[in-house]
Design a protein around this motif. Structure first.
Motif, short mmCIF file in Angstrom:
data_model
loop_
_atom_site.label_atom_id
_atom_site.label_comp_id
_atom_site.label_asym_id
_atom_site.label_seq_id
_atom_site.Cartn_x
_atom_site.Cartn_y
_atom_site.Cartn_z
N LYS A 252 84.04 -28.54 -44.91
CA LYS A 252 85.33 -28.91 -45.51
C LYS A 252 86.04 -27.70 -46.09
CE LYS A 252 83.54 -30.10 -50.13
NZ LYS A 252 84.37 -29.17 -50.90
N ASN A 253 85.27 -26.64 -46.38
CA ASN A 253 85.88 -25.41 -46.87
C ASN A 253 86.51 -24.57 -45.75
OD1 ASN A 253 85.07 -25.78 -49.60
ND2 ASN A 253 83.01 -25.06 -49.11
N ALA A 254 86.10 -24.84 -44.52
CA ALA A 254 86.49 -23.96 -43.41
C ALA A 254 87.99 -23.96 -43.16
CB ALA A 254 85.74 -24.36 -42.14
N SER A 255 88.67 -25.09 -43.35
CA SER A 255 90.11 -25.16 -43.05
C SER A 255 90.90 -24.18 -43.92
CB SER A 255 90.63 -26.58 -43.24
OG SER A 255 90.46 -27.01 -44.58
N LEU A 256 90.48 -24.00 -45.17
CA LEU A 256 91.15 -23.03 -46.04
C LEU A 256 90.98 -21.61 -45.50
CD1 LEU A 256 90.14 -24.40 -49.56
CD2 LEU A 256 92.42 -24.47 -48.52
N LEU A 257 89.79 -21.32 -45.03
CA LEU A 257 89.51 -19.99 -44.51
C LEU A 257 90.22 -19.76 -43.19
CD1 LEU A 257 85.72 -19.86 -45.40
CD2 LEU A 257 87.65 -19.02 -46.75
N LEU A 258 90.29 -20.80 -42.36
CA LEU A 258 91.01 -20.69 -41.09
C LEU A 258 92.50 -20.44 -41.31
CD1 LEU A 258 89.28 -23.48 -38.99
CD2 LEU A 258 89.11 -21.02 -38.63
N GLN A 259 93.05 -21.03 -42.37
CA GLN A 259 94.44 -20.78 -42.69
C GLN A 259 94.66 -19.30 -42.96
OE1 GLN A 259 96.10 -23.10 -45.94
NE2 GLN A 259 97.73 -21.59 -46.29
N HIS A 260 93.77 -18.68 -43.71
CA HIS A 260 93.91 -17.26 -43.99
C HIS A 260 93.74 -16.44 -42.71
CE1 HIS A 260 94.10 -13.83 -46.71
NE2 HIS A 260 93.26 -13.26 -45.89
N LEU A 261 92.78 -16.84 -41.88
CA LEU A 261 92.56 -16.14 -40.62
C LEU A 261 93.82 -16.14 -39.77
CD1 LEU A 261 90.52 -14.73 -38.75
CD2 LEU A 261 89.82 -16.99 -37.94
N SER A 262 94.56 -17.24 -39.83
CA SER A 262 95.79 -17.35 -39.03
C SER A 262 96.92 -16.49 -39.60
CB SER A 262 96.25 -18.81 -38.96
OG SER A 262 96.81 -19.23 -40.20
N GLU A 263 96.81 -16.08 -40.85
CA GLU A 263 97.90 -15.34 -41.51
C GLU A 263 97.68 -13.84 -41.54
OE1 GLU A 263 97.97 -17.17 -45.32
OE2 GLU A 263 99.06 -18.96 -44.64
N ILE A 264 96.50 -13.39 -41.14
CA ILE A 264 96.17 -11.98 -41.28
C ILE A 264 96.15 -11.29 -39.93
CG2 ILE A 264 93.66 -12.08 -41.06
CD1 ILE A 264 93.59 -10.29 -43.59
N ASP A 265 96.50 -10.02 -39.93
CA ASP A 265 96.47 -9.20 -38.72
C ASP A 265 95.75 -7.90 -39.06
OD1 ASP A 265 96.86 -7.71 -36.46
OD2 ASP A 265 99.04 -7.97 -36.37
N LEU A 266 94.47 -7.84 -38.73
CA LEU A 266 93.68 -6.64 -39.07
C LEU A 266 94.20 -5.40 -38.35
CD1 LEU A 266 89.92 -7.73 -39.25
CD2 LEU A 266 91.52 -7.32 -41.12
N THR A 267 94.87 -5.57 -37.22
CA THR A 267 95.39 -4.40 -36.51
C THR A 267 96.47 -3.70 -37.30
OG1 THR A 267 97.10 -5.62 -35.29
CG2 THR A 267 94.91 -5.55 -34.30
N LYS A 268 97.05 -4.41 -38.28
CA LYS A 268 98.07 -3.80 -39.14
C LYS A 268 97.54 -3.54 -40.55
CE LYS A 268 101.98 -5.87 -36.67
NZ LYS A 268 103.15 -6.79 -36.75
N GLU A 269 96.65 -4.41 -41.02
CA GLU A 269 96.20 -4.30 -42.40
C GLU A 269 95.08 -3.27 -42.59
OE1 GLU A 269 96.06 -7.43 -45.09
OE2 GLU A 269 97.10 -8.88 -43.82
N ILE A 270 94.35 -2.96 -41.54
CA ILE A 270 93.26 -1.99 -41.64
C ILE A 270 93.52 -0.86 -40.64
CG2 ILE A 270 90.76 -1.63 -41.54
CD1 ILE A 270 91.50 -3.52 -43.74
N PRO A 271 94.34 0.12 -41.00
CA PRO A 271 94.65 1.21 -40.07
C PRO A 271 93.55 2.26 -39.96
CG PRO A 271 95.81 1.56 -42.13
CD PRO A 271 95.14 0.21 -42.24
N ALA A 272 92.66 2.32 -40.96
CA ALA A 272 91.63 3.36 -40.96
C ALA A 272 90.40 2.90 -41.74
CB ALA A 272 92.18 4.65 -41.56
#
Length: 327
Positions: A252-272
């Motif tokens: 039941k906790n997973a949907s909250l985490l999936l929402q964040h997964l859908s909002e993040i882009d590691l290719t932009k947020e972690i450049p190095a």
């Protein structure tokens, strides 16, 4: 990043290939109060002088240890390995709340606290990290914040931009449906589209569940089934019955985490990342696609980085791989 050890329990001992007990090995379950919550982990090692590895499971919310145990991967031969159950599941079950941003920040804080706990009890200045799928997201943020705590970033099922990954998955399923002349599948997939709320789309979920397994691209294929997955959790000797139930309750906790997964882009947020990076990615993985793992890897600046596509086909169809070559 506070932690306090609460208790530990010895588990059935590790044995060698002849079935004999390895008396120099350790195998235990440890509970630690981490940032105000009781959290659990399993620690295994054939030699505590080996380097320490923290395994960060995916899911979200699916502990990895039962699957590792069933697959007989035996990381304990090479590392003192810690399998930590993240806040909200298994040995660390709790209600993780409803603030998505804070939840992910808290999980990263938890990861860093577990790291410092392991550094302390094993007297290592640095440890290795292995993140799988969702775990690569937490791993990336932790390493970006505290690179001095880690020897290397090791990952499989690497996250990049998950919305783009889901688009790639749907495109793959449509290609296979056309190749197989599966008219029913083509009809079901035609109206499905991917947007930022893809994880709420029941139509997409139904297509994904049925055809990713049937066509290949998920962990479920002709040699592995959902029944085998469930059996691995039911028969795992490291979890008591309540903890096994809490793995299911944690969904039941997973949907909250999936929402964040859908909002993040590691290719932009972690450049190095300031440590060596090693990524092992399934070329036929369409849960976290090779294309997005490559997107993350290619833009990343690191002192050393190696990418290893793993080619274990799940389908006999002669389709192009994600890198353009053929089977």
């Amino acid at each position: 990043m506070a932690y306090k050890q609460l208790k530990e329990t010895k588990l059935p001992p590790l044995k060698n290939k002849n079935g004999e007990v390895n008396h120099g090995a350790i195998r235990k379950k440890v509970y630690v109060e981490i940032n105000g919550i009781k959290q659990g982990m399993i620690i295994e090692s054939c030699d505590v002088q080996n380097p320490v590895l923290l395994f960060i499971h995916g899911g979200p919310g699916i502990p990895a240890y039962p699957l590792i145990q069933k697959s007989k991967l035996h990381l304990e031969k090479y590392f003192t390995t810690c399998y930590w159950d993240q806040r909200g599941t298994g040995m660390s079950y709790s209600d993780i709340g409803d603030n998505v941003t804070c939840v992910v920040e808290q999980l990263v804080e938890d990861l860093l606290a577990v790291t410092n706990f392991l550094r302390g009890i094993f007297h290592h200045e640095k440890i290795f990290l292995f993140g799988h799928s969702w775990g690569t997201l937490l791993e990336a943020f932790a390493v970006a914040r505290k690179p001095e705590l880690f020897h290397a970033y090791i990952a499989s099922g690497q996250i990049g931009n998950q919305i783009e990954s889901e688009k790639g998955t749907l495109a793959y399923l449509k290609r296979v449906a056309v190749k197989k002349r599966d008219k029913q599948a083509v009809k079901r997939m035609q109206p499905v589209h991917i947007n930022k709320n893809y994880y709420k789309n029941k139509q997409y979920a139904n297509v994904l569940w049925k055809y990713l397994k049937e066509y290949g691209g998920s962990m479920f294929h002709r040699n592995y089934s959902y029944a085998k997955l469930v059996l691995a959790y039911i028969t795992c000797d490291a979890y008591d019955m309540r903890e096994k139930i809490n793995i299911a309750r944690g969904m039941k906790n997973a949907s909250l985490l999936l929402q964040h997964l859908s909002e993040i882009d590691l290719t932009k947020e972690i450049p190095a990342l300031d440590i060596p990076v090693y990524i092992m990615q399934g070329a036929y993985d369409y849960q976290t696609t090779l294309e997005q793992a490559n997107a993350f890897f290619n833009q990343l600046q690191a002192p050393k980085k190696i990418s290893m596509p793993l080619r274990i086909p799940h389908t006999r169809l002669s389709l192009k791989r994600q890198d353009g070559s053929r089977k």
